[in-house]
Design an enzyme around this catalytic site. Structure first.
Site, PDB file in Angstrom:
ATOM      1  N   THR A 251       0.857  -1.206   0.000  1.00 27.62           N
ATOM      2  CA  THR A 251       0.000   0.000   0.000  1.00 27.62           C
ATOM      3  C   THR A 251       0.887   1.248   0.000  1.00 27.62           C
ATOM      4  OG1 THR A 251      -0.221  -0.195   2.394  1.00 27.62           O
ATOM      5  CG2 THR A 251      -2.023  -1.058   1.047  1.00 27.62           C
TER       6      THR A 251
ATOM      7  N   LYS B  84       4.614  -6.991   3.144  1.00 33.21           N
ATOM      8  CA  LYS B  84       4.354  -5.566   3.007  1.00 33.21           C
ATOM      9  C   LYS B  84       4.409  -4.910   4.392  1.00 33.21           C
ATOM     10  CE  LYS B  84       0.657  -3.444   2.673  1.00 33.21           C
ATOM     11  NZ  LYS B  84       0.774  -2.723   3.975  1.00 33.21           N
TER      12      LYS B  84
ATOM     13  N   THR C 175       4.677  -7.224  11.313  1.00 38.32           N
ATOM     14  CA  THR C 175       4.426  -6.922   9.912  1.00 38.32           C
ATOM     15  C   THR C 175       2.937  -6.888   9.657  1.00 38.32           C
ATOM     16  OG1 THR C 175       4.977  -7.501   7.678  1.00 38.32           O
ATOM     17  CG2 THR C 175       4.331  -9.297   9.080  1.00 38.32           C
TER      18      THR C 175
ATOM     19  N   GLU D 254       7.737   4.079   7.435  1.00 43.61           N
ATOM     20  CA  GLU D 254       7.320   5.351   6.847  1.00 43.61           C
ATOM     21  C   GLU D 254       8.265   6.478   7.273  1.00 43.61           C
ATOM     22  OE1 GLU D 254       2.652   4.287   6.138  1.00 43.61           O
ATOM     23  OE2 GLU D 254       3.227   5.170   8.050  1.00 43.61           O
TER      24      GLU D 254
ATOM     25  N   ASN E  14       1.597  10.319   7.180  1.00 45.44           N
ATOM     26  CA  ASN E  14       0.441   9.905   7.977  1.00 45.44           C
ATOM     27  C   ASN E  14      -0.545  11.019   8.273  1.00 45.44           C
ATOM     28  OD1 ASN E  14       0.700   7.032   8.514  1.00 45.44           O
ATOM     29  ND2 ASN E  14       2.722   7.662   9.244  1.00 45.44           N
TER      30      ASN E  14
ATOM     31  N   SER F 175      -6.547  10.976   2.053  1.00 48.66           N
ATOM     32  CA  SER F 175      -6.964  11.822   0.942  1.00 48.66           C
ATOM     33  C   SER F 175      -6.150  11.520  -0.314  1.00 48.66           C
ATOM     34  CB  SER F 175      -6.837  13.287   1.331  1.00 48.66           C
ATOM     35  OG  SER F 175      -5.876  13.465   2.325  1.00 48.66           O
TER      36      SER F 175
END
Lengths: 408, 408
Positions: A156, A182, A193, A280, A403, A408
């Site tokens: 994702t 992922k 994970t 991230e 984040n 959006s």
């Protein structure tokens, strides 16, 4: 629109085919994006399965069902939906999973319980059954794909496709173990994970496969953290097709069982590291090694307290050898510790020993170490023999940017 | 170099003098900065004291000593050093604190145990005794200052001076309760504020003062979080000089005890909120209200899991009503919850009820609510009567910027 790959990215490794496990991908259109988002892996009859799942009590229907299915030990197919986690969607979410299981079961002529489903993405929106149905029809008709394509399709917010390979010889037969995974946010202990899948052509009894998968997860997936948040969908499944033809492994007394367990552990460790490498906003890969704790479990908890500390992670992001924040994090773990026996180091250089800064502490090598992509933090409690290693990444403004505007 | 005040800052309130408590400030030069960094409050003989302290096991000598001193119940002075926490400095750190206690005790002609010392700032550097000694000489000779100056002097990365006021009538006598506090990173449960001091002219027995301070802390300081990190120095002390002349309060049967406890609770709540309002990088003040939990403590733990979740905090920073992340945080708290009875709302509008998004959910009012400076998150577990309210701030790139470069 695709984000740049993480600076910690590593290339997808060459992967052998796994006889009895055939991946395919298609576009179900779960989100308004021009990419494949449905992964389907058909598994040979008799494939053994084992799983470890999130401990989040608000888990998805996929996890609820998957946990029951894994106990039965048999799998014929895996379906992974990307872009919609289907979590917190009540009976409609469960119906969507059951519809997928029924459709695949009819296609393969197998019990629905042998069809494993995972979904990842936004919480709270029921998976659209029409899109899933059409996506499955498309994927049934698709050509088999490379594992790298499957690894990309289950992602994702991931910035690179993640895979791992290992091999072993079992009773004279060479077997392969591969895995895809992922991330990369909502990564925390208790199933770190979000989604990881391991495939092997080895023949392994389901109970033994479960035992070695659980053991491997404890020191790999459960020893990584990106942000301390535990997803509602975290899942790792291991599938053993048996196509290699070895005598099925049922316990550690069997020839080759140790080698196979080591290969599976190796793949789990590689996959866990890859998740951290795509954390991230990650700019640095951090290894926290804890020694001298009262027990291994205590060491793991202390390591996770350090790895989860926003102040430690931002210090590393800033290249700041702020060992005082490591002391703070050790102290807040709630585990046995003696301030005056505690030692903290970076990259092999002790900054503090026995509760005090070293009088001749030279920060130069430490500062140089912290400029690199790989940062090691060493904590010695000085009170026992417990040890653990955990992995995390630094906390940067990139994490915030990703984040603060995910939906959006 | 001074950062801009937090957008959530509120003005320092007008404060009455507290008879028997006289603040002074001076510059010890603990850091290379052109500001006062030593605060000294002289207290009338007979002042009662109570304290609550960090549960971080790597706590500073100040905390170790303060905890013992508070049990004795008597105080004559408070010294607060800013810019150096003196934590994790071994015997040299302890010697520095004992030297301050001895110097003040000699100045006042009191036992050293009645001199309370706090230090805040970088960990791991022993407090320089020469600077402390000269700073104390300077402060003894200084004129009394306003409480606002004392509040500013105890700060480190704080962007505004924080104070609170309340009053009560105790047995016909009007008494005042004031407090000052500093934040603003390393704020977490188990003593949330780094340093908070409460002064009252009421006469209160030490044991009763301790009882009401502990109770008030449980629902105020222990219900806030900025970043889940628990400082090694967290301290709240309450001093009751008795100068108002009321009959000393010894328990809730005494006239005015309820009113006094309410005033002290009010000051603690105000101070706790101020710490959140100056959370590093904070742009929004978040109130998490949890109802329907199995118990109040369970509700508090769930509220803190929500308030500590980086994904929830970044969603609020981005103005994103991502209630799925709230579900995730509830589920990871490890407390009793039933996914299918869980409801989530923002600013009084339910987004999800009984485990599912509302079919007619209109995000417009929620989106508008999330644009404001004050964001309310409501969680109803639907399984009991337990409730709690906790407070936090959003997580922004400002937090990263402040903490990735604090020491330099």
């Amino acid at each position: 629109m695709t984000p740049a790959p993480s600076p910690l990215a590593v290339p997808f490794p060459p992967m052998p085919p796994i006889a009895g496990a055939v991946p395919r991908i298609a576009r179900a259109g779960y989100k308004d994006w021009g990419r494949c988002d449905l992964t389907y892996v058909e598994l040979a009859p008799g494939t053994a399965v084992a799983g470890v799942f999130t401990r989040n009590v608000c888990c998805s229907s996929e996890v609820e069902l998957g946990r029951e299915q894994a106990r039965l030990g048999q799998a014929r197919a895996l379906v992974v939906n990307a872009g919609n986690s289907n979590a917190f969607t009540g009976y409609r979410g469960r119906e969507a999973v059951e519809a997928i299981m029924a459709q695949v079961a009819q296609h393969l002529g197998c019990p629905p319980s042998e069809v494993f489903v995972s979904s990842t993405g936004v919480i709270g929106v029921p998976l659209p059954q029409d899109k899933a149905r059409a996506g499955l029809e498309a994927v049934f008709a698709a050509q088999p794909c490379a594992w790298e394509d499957a690894a990309a399709t289950i992602g994702t917010t991931d910035t690179f496709a993640k895979g791992a390979v290992a091999s072993a010889v079992v009773g004279g037969t060479a077997v392969s173990v591969i895995g895809i995974v992922k991330g990369s946010g909502m990564i925390a202990p208790d199933m770190a994970t979000m989604l990881g899948y391991i495939f092997t052509d080895a023949a392994v009894e389901p109970a033994f496969l479960q035992a070695i998968l659980s053991a491997a997860s404890d020191t790999t997936f459960n020893c990584i953290t990106v942000d301390s948040d535990t997803s509602t969908s975290d899942t790792v499944l291991a599938f053993a097709t048996g196509a290699a033809g070895n005598a099925p492994l049922a316990g550690f007394d069997d020839a080759g069982a140790d080698a196979f367990a080591a290969a599976l552990h190796d793949v789990c460790r590689q996959l866990a590291h890859l998740v951290v490498r795509d954390g991230e906003g990650a700019q640095k890969f951090i290894t926290v090694t804890v020694t001298g704790a009262q027990s291994d479990e205590s060491a793991r908890r202390i390591g996770m307290a350090v790895a989860n500390s926003p102040l430690v992670k931002t210090a590393v992001a800033g290249g700041d050898a702020n060992w005082g924040r490591v002391v703070m994090a050790v102290g807040k773990a709630g585990e046995p510790a003696d301030r005056d026996r505690l030692s903290i180091g970076f990259g092999g250089t002790w900054a503090a020993r026995d509760g005090q800064p070293l009088p001749d502490y030279d920060e130069t090598p430490v500062a140089a170490h912290l400029q690199g992509r790989e940062v090691d933090i060493e904590v010695d409690l000085g009170i026992g023999d417990g040890r653990a290693t955990v992995w995390t990444c630094d906390l940067t403004s990139g994490y915030i940017a990703i984040n603060a505007d995910y939906r959006s």
